[in-house]
Design a protein around this motif. Sequence first.
Motif, PDB file in Angstrom:
ATOM      1  N   ARG A  70      -9.071  63.619   6.433  1.00 20.28           N
ATOM      2  CA  ARG A  70      -8.079  64.584   5.975  1.00 20.28           C
ATOM      3  C   ARG A  70      -7.346  65.213   7.170  1.00 20.28           C
ATOM      4  N   GLU A  71      -8.113  65.564   8.199  1.00 20.39           N
ATOM      5  CA  GLU A  71      -7.512  66.146   9.395  1.00 20.39           C
ATOM      6  C   GLU A  71      -6.569  65.160  10.080  1.00 20.39           C
ATOM      7  N   LEU A  72      -6.954  63.886  10.121  1.00 19.81           N
ATOM      8  CA  LEU A  72      -6.093  62.856  10.703  1.00 19.81           C
ATOM      9  C   LEU A  72      -4.747  62.815   9.984  1.00 19.81           C
ATOM     10  N   LEU A  73      -4.780  62.854   8.671  1.00 18.45           N
ATOM     11  CA  LEU A  73      -3.535  62.801   7.898  1.00 18.45           C
ATOM     12  C   LEU A  73      -2.694  64.054   8.105  1.00 18.45           C
ATOM     13  N   GLU A  74      -3.345  65.214   8.127  1.00 17.70           N
ATOM     14  CA  GLU A  74      -2.611  66.458   8.331  1.00 17.70           C
ATOM     15  C   GLU A  74      -1.957  66.503   9.708  1.00 17.70           C
ATOM     16  N   ARG A  75      -2.697  66.123  10.722  1.00 17.12           N
ATOM     17  CA  ARG A  75      -2.154  66.163  12.077  1.00 17.12           C
ATOM     18  C   ARG A  75      -1.064  65.108  12.250  1.00 17.12           C
ATOM     19  N   ASP A  76      -1.193  63.978  11.541  1.00 14.60           N
ATOM     20  CA  ASP A  76      -0.156  62.950  11.613  1.00 14.60           C
ATOM     21  C   ASP A  76       1.167  63.504  11.092  1.00 14.60           C
ATOM     22  N   ASP A  77       1.113  64.270  10.015  1.00 14.14           N
ATOM     23  CA  ASP A  77       2.339  64.882   9.482  1.00 14.14           C
ATOM     24  C   ASP A  77       2.963  65.819  10.513  1.00 14.14           C
ATOM     25  N   TYR A  78       2.128  66.607  11.197  1.00 18.29           N
ATOM     26  CA  TYR A  78       2.626  67.533  12.209  1.00 18.29           C
ATOM     27  C   TYR A  78       3.274  66.758  13.364  1.00 18.29           C
ATOM     28  N   ILE A  79       2.631  65.678  13.776  1.00 19.61           N
ATOM     29  CA  ILE A  79       3.166  64.843  14.861  1.00 19.61           C
ATOM     30  C   ILE A  79       4.508  64.240  14.448  1.00 19.61           C
ATOM     31  N   ASP A  80       4.602  63.792  13.205  1.00 19.83           N
ATOM     32  CA  ASP A  80       5.877  63.249  12.709  1.00 19.83           C
ATOM     33  C   ASP A  80       6.976  64.306  12.764  1.00 19.83           C
ATOM     34  N   ARG A  81       6.646  65.537  12.377  1.00 20.16           N
ATOM     35  CA  ARG A  81       7.639  66.622  12.402  1.00 20.16           C
ATOM     36  C   ARG A  81       8.054  66.956  13.838  1.00 20.16           C
ATOM     37  N   LEU A  82       7.088  66.947  14.758  1.00 25.69           N
ATOM     38  CA  LEU A  82       7.422  67.206  16.163  1.00 25.69           C
ATOM     39  C   LEU A  82       8.388  66.153  16.688  1.00 25.69           C
ATOM     40  N   LYS A  83       8.111  64.887  16.388  1.00 25.98           N
ATOM     41  CA  LYS A  83       8.989  63.805  16.837  1.00 25.98           C
ATOM     42  C   LYS A  83      10.394  63.974  16.270  1.00 25.98           C
ATOM     43  N   SER A  84      10.486  64.339  14.999  1.00 22.08           N
ATOM     44  CA  SER A  84      11.798  64.560  14.375  1.00 22.08           C
ATOM     45  C   SER A  84      12.527  65.735  15.012  1.00 22.08           C
ATOM     46  N   THR A  85      11.789  66.790  15.313  1.00 22.13           N
ATOM     47  CA  THR A  85      12.383  67.962  15.959  1.00 22.13           C
ATOM     48  C   THR A  85      12.934  67.596  17.330  1.00 22.13           C
ATOM     49  N   ILE A  86      12.156  66.841  18.093  1.00 20.08           N
ATOM     50  CA  ILE A  86      12.610  66.403  19.418  1.00 20.08           C
ATOM     51  C   ILE A  86      13.880  65.560  19.283  1.00 20.08           C
ATOM     52  N   GLY A  87      13.904  64.678  18.300  1.00 24.12           N
ATOM     53  CA  GLY A  87      15.084  63.853  18.076  1.00 24.12           C
ATOM     54  C   GLY A  87      16.319  64.685  17.771  1.00 24.12           C
ATOM     55  N   ARG A  88      16.166  65.705  16.920  1.00 24.31           N
ATOM     56  CA  ARG A  88      17.300  66.582  16.595  1.00 24.31           C
ATOM     57  C   ARG A  88      17.748  67.380  17.814  1.00 24.31           C
ATOM     58  N   GLN A  89      16.780  67.869  18.587  1.00 22.26           N
ATOM     59  CA  GLN A  89      17.124  68.639  19.785  1.00 22.26           C
ATOM     60  C   GLN A  89      17.874  67.769  20.788  1.00 22.26           C
ATOM     61  N   GLU A 144       4.475  58.969  18.958  1.00 23.75           N
ATOM     62  CA  GLU A 144       4.232  59.083  17.511  1.00 23.75           C
ATOM     63  C   GLU A 144       3.598  57.803  16.977  1.00 23.75           C
ATOM     64  N   ARG A 145       4.017  56.663  17.469  1.00 24.49           N
ATOM     65  CA  ARG A 145       3.417  55.386  17.056  1.00 24.49           C
ATOM     66  C   ARG A 145       1.960  55.287  17.465  1.00 24.49           C
ATOM     67  N   ILE A 146       1.655  55.754  18.654  1.00 24.25           N
ATOM     68  CA  ILE A 146       0.261  55.761  19.109  1.00 24.25           C
ATOM     69  C   ILE A 146      -0.576  56.605  18.170  1.00 24.25           C
ATOM     70  N   ALA A 147      -0.056  57.749  17.758  1.00 24.95           N
ATOM     71  CA  ALA A 147      -0.797  58.635  16.857  1.00 24.95           C
ATOM     72  C   ALA A 147      -1.013  57.975  15.497  1.00 24.95           C
ATOM     73  N   ASP A 148      -0.074  57.134  15.063  1.00 23.02           N
ATOM     74  CA  ASP A 148      -0.232  56.443  13.786  1.00 23.02           C
ATOM     75  C   ASP A 148      -1.392  55.472  13.795  1.00 23.02           C
ATOM     76  N   PHE A 149      -1.603  54.794  14.910  1.00 22.07           N
ATOM     77  CA  PHE A 149      -2.633  53.775  14.979  1.00 22.07           C
ATOM     78  C   PHE A 149      -3.891  54.242  15.706  1.00 22.07           C
ATOM     79  N   GLY A 150      -3.774  55.385  16.379  1.00 16.16           N
ATOM     80  CA  GLY A 150      -4.917  55.903  17.118  1.00 16.16           C
ATOM     81  C   GLY A 150      -5.217  55.012  18.255  1.00 16.16           C
TER      82      GLY A 150
END
Length: 95
Positions: free
Chosen positions: A41-60, A89-95
């Motif tokens: 569950r924690e892996l999935l939750e943190r993955d969502d946060y990592i995805d949002r960070l990547k998107s934020t960086i892209g927008r910035q 972000e890809r590394i975080a997806d596959f660990g």
Amino acid sequence: MTDLLAREGVGDNLRFLLVEVGGQVQRVVSYLDRPSSDVARELLERDDYIDRLKSTIGRQCLALETDPETAEGERKLLKAVQTVSSNLERIADFG
């Protein structure tokens, strides 16, 4: 150029992403050693946060790239930051 990454918070968010990805890799290793629904569950939750960070960086980065005051060399740096954040972000997806 470091001033560029301070604008819009790009540098800070890239550092946060790096720390999060490191933690995600550690969670994957922990899960492989001792599988549990809590860690999953924690892996999935943190993955969502990592995805949002990547998107934020892209927008910035996009906001800075389209700023007429941003020099060509700075635009190249911003594209590199986007590539690094995507790869992290890809590394975080596959660990």
